[in-house]
Design a protein around this motif. Structure first.
Motif, PDB file in Angstrom:
ATOM      1  N   PHE A  73      53.257  81.536  48.392  1.00 40.96           N
ATOM      2  CA  PHE A  73      54.660  81.416  48.783  1.00 40.96           C
ATOM      3  C   PHE A  73      55.522  81.682  47.554  1.00 40.96           C
ATOM      4  O   PHE A  73      55.074  81.522  46.417  1.00 40.96           O
ATOM      5  N   ASP A  74      56.762  82.108  47.794  1.00 40.46           N
ATOM      6  CA  ASP A  74      57.654  82.482  46.698  1.00 40.46           C
ATOM      7  C   ASP A  74      58.136  81.250  45.929  1.00 40.46           C
ATOM      8  O   ASP A  74      58.384  80.191  46.515  1.00 40.46           O
ATOM      9  N   LYS A  75      58.308  81.443  44.632  1.00 36.67           N
ATOM     10  CA  LYS A  75      58.797  80.378  43.756  1.00 36.67           C
ATOM     11  C   LYS A  75      59.728  80.985  42.722  1.00 36.67           C
ATOM     12  O   LYS A  75      59.599  82.160  42.375  1.00 36.67           O
ATOM     13  N   TYR A 110      61.169  77.450  48.824  1.00 34.07           N
ATOM     14  CA  TYR A 110      61.772  77.328  50.145  1.00 34.07           C
ATOM     15  C   TYR A 110      60.741  76.642  51.035  1.00 34.07           C
ATOM     16  O   TYR A 110      59.681  77.211  51.312  1.00 34.07           O
ATOM     17  N   ASP A 113      58.520  78.229  53.786  1.00 32.45           N
ATOM     18  CA  ASP A 113      57.496  79.157  53.306  1.00 32.45           C
ATOM     19  C   ASP A 113      56.228  78.396  52.916  1.00 32.45           C
ATOM     20  O   ASP A 113      55.110  78.828  53.231  1.00 32.45           O
ATOM     21  N   ARG A 116      54.438  77.154  56.124  1.00 26.30           N
ATOM     22  CA  ARG A 116      53.725  78.226  56.813  1.00 26.30           C
ATOM     23  C   ARG A 116      52.415  78.554  56.106  1.00 26.30           C
ATOM     24  O   ARG A 116      51.370  78.736  56.755  1.00 26.30           O
ATOM     25  N   SER A 117      52.451  78.599  54.779  1.00 26.54           N
ATOM     26  CA  SER A 117      51.245  78.914  54.011  1.00 26.54           C
ATOM     27  C   SER A 117      50.190  77.825  54.177  1.00 26.54           C
ATOM     28  O   SER A 117      48.999  78.123  54.334  1.00 26.54           O
ATOM     29  N   GLY A 225      64.391  83.857  47.608  1.00 22.17           N
ATOM     30  CA  GLY A 225      64.992  84.589  48.712  1.00 22.17           C
ATOM     31  C   GLY A 225      66.491  84.714  48.603  1.00 22.17           C
ATOM     32  O   GLY A 225      67.182  84.828  49.629  1.00 22.17           O
TER      33      GLY A 225
END
Length: 529
Positions: A73-75, A110, A113, A116-117, A225
């Motif tokens: 996931f984005d960080k 977020y 995210d 979901r992961s 994001g």
């Protein structure tokens, strides 16, 4: 999001109530350990609302333990946290650049995210069933399990028999209410408006700042994001309806964003809490995350504390259910986790007092004093290098206590670094330790000094072996071998030492290689208590 293609089983080993990030992480860990797990929630989808936004290196390490890849996931990596007062200027700073144990010291993320992961991760396991649309109504404990009554969306009721039940159902936990574990602590009298803006690519700040204005304190931070978050404390007489109105939000944000460029993703008014249960366990029922403790957001430790709960509890439940340990070890969950959770709450309350001075005099005195203290190098280092943060080290619990403090810290986390395996792969050391209890030899073969019968008992208890050598060394024994590329593990204790490391990476015991049999026996006795 939930796998509702599966039917609701009548029995399971562990029933988890709640599939937020903490419940989902526990499910993923139990999935890895091979435990039959049922995780249910009254909703089907992930909530898209302002919640957790920060993770530290310990939390990222636990997500690694649960099986999430670094890019799952984005960080956003946060290099520093600044504290600013309009009267005295910047009076505090925390250096969050760099990494600890293989992970950044601080990131923002977020939450949907991450959820979901994590759901995708636990759905990989056939031994984990996840179902939405089910709400806990009641539970009854017996000598050998817990019977939970679940109500489905159509009003029908179903009973599930579990060996153990875990409440991961948040601050308003039904599980906590049913076992009579009321919160102790306080609610802040102030409400806060949380605003998440989007479409801020290239415009958001790259750090975290606390604007400690006694008229309206405002934490402010970026998120992945193209997102940016502000938290505004409400003044006396201001209402939720007033504060959530678009015009009011536009006025509050106009110093950062022109009204024509403002895109609000989420807005909500919250009241922060500082609360903790008297116990995180009652019989076969456990509480984790916000169901057990609520931490004000001023140090970003709310979700982190819940992830620590999951890592601590998961392997203990697994070892008991698989017959590797006595049920008595489960008492150590509350013994280990509750004191540290309370320490983090206390730290957050202290930071809250810095952020929320009651009047101009308190602001000038408090922030001015902090700025003066910052001129003293040891005091400045204590704050800037995060030494003020309580270390995740247990005073009591499932480890062999040391009579004198020297060497590796039993009851504390083993450092993580990069290692190279015999086949040339370079991996984080936690990935090599795997999911068992590991007897680690620093420069020695850890299994060489154990008689055959003791090795058998150790392996029956989920024990394994790992020899760690210096960069460039090669194996000289029969145990699995890795090179320590950065001295992270070899520096934990003297060469020739043995460490017993729990699946949650806590050091359980240590000593010289000649005492291998005693170390293993001591740990086996702890598991059988």
């Amino acid at each position: 999001m939930h796998n509702n293609k599966k039917s609701l089983p009548d029995t399971t080993d562990v029933l988890i109530i709640g599939t937020g990030p903490v419940g989902a992480s526990l499910a993923a860990l139990l999935g890895r350990y091979g435990v039959q797990t049922l995780v249910v929630d009254k909703i089907h989808d992930i909530l898209l609302m302002p919640r957790a936004i920060a993770l530290d290196n310990e939390a990222l390490r636990i997500l690694q333990l649960a099986g999430l890849a670094e890019d799952a996931f984005d960080k956003i990596v946060i290099p520093e946290v600044r504290m600013h007062c309009p009267m005295v200027g910047q009076f505090g700073r925390a250096n969050t650049s760099g990494s600890l144990d293989g992970h950044p010291k601080l990131v923002t993320f977020y939450q949907p995210d991450l959820e979901r992961s994590m759901r995708a991760q636990y759905q990989r396991f056939d031994n984990v069933t996840s179902l939405g649309g089910l709400e806990l109504e009641d539970l009854r404990q017996g000598n050998d399990g817990v019977t939970a009554t679940l109500r489905a969306e159509d009003g029908s009721r179903h009973q599930v028999r579990a060996r153990y039940l875990v409440g991961a159902d948040g601050a308003s936990s039904k599980v906590r209410g049913l076992i009579g574990q009321d919160f102790e602590g306080q609610s802040y009298t102030e409400d806060w408006l949380i605003v998440d803006a989007c479409q801020r690519e290239g415009k958001a700040i790259d750090h975290v700042e606390f604007l400690c204005d006694h008229r309206r304190p405002t934490p402010h931070m970026p998120a992945p994001g193209g997102r940016e978050r502000w938290e505004f404390m409400l003044r006396a007489g201001e209402t939720r309806e007033q504060m959530e109105h678009a015009d009011k939000i536009g006025t509050l944000l106009e110093r950062w964003i022109a009204p024509s460029e403002l895109h609000i993703e989420r807005k909500a008014v919250y009241r922060f809490h500082a609360r903790c249960c008297k116990r995180f366990q009652q019989g076969r029922v456990f509480l984790i995350g916000d169901a057990a403790h609520i931490t004000p957001p001023f140090v970003g430790q709310g979700l982190v504390a819940g992830l620590r709960d999951a890592a601590n509890l998961a392997w203990k439940l697994s070892w008991v259910l698989q017959g590797r340990a006595s049920p008595g070890i489960l008492d150590s969950y509350d013994e280990e986790r509750r004191p540290h959770a309370q320490q983090m709450i206390d730290l957050a309350k202290f930071m809250g007092r810095l952020i929320m001075p009651r009047n101009v005099l308190l602001a000038a005195l408090g922030h001015g004093l902090m700025r003066i203290i910052g001129l003293i190098p040891p005091a400045r280092r204590h704050f800037e290098e995060l030494e003020i943060k309580p270390k995740n080290v247990f005073r009591h619990g499932l480890f062999v206590r040391r009579t004198r403090r020297c060497g590796v810290l039993r009851g504390g986390l083993l450092p993580q670094g990069l290692v190279r395996t015999d086949d040339g792969r370079i991996l984080p050391s936690d990935d090599v330790l795997g999911d068992g209890l590991t007897l680690v030899g620093l420069g020695v073969d850890p299994g060489a000094g154990l008689p055959a019968n003791l090795k058998h008992h150790w392996e029956q208890a989920g024990g394994r072996y790992l020899q760690v050598g210096l960069h460039g060394q090669r194996s000289k024994g029969s145990s699995p071998f890795v090179e320590d590329l950065g001295q992270s593990l070899m520096g934990a204790a003297a060469a020739g030492s043995l460490l017993v490391v729990r699946p949650d990476r806590i050091v359980m015991h240590d000593g010289p290689a000649e005492n291998a049999a005693r170390l293993v026996n001591d740990c086996l006795q702890l598991l059988s208590k």
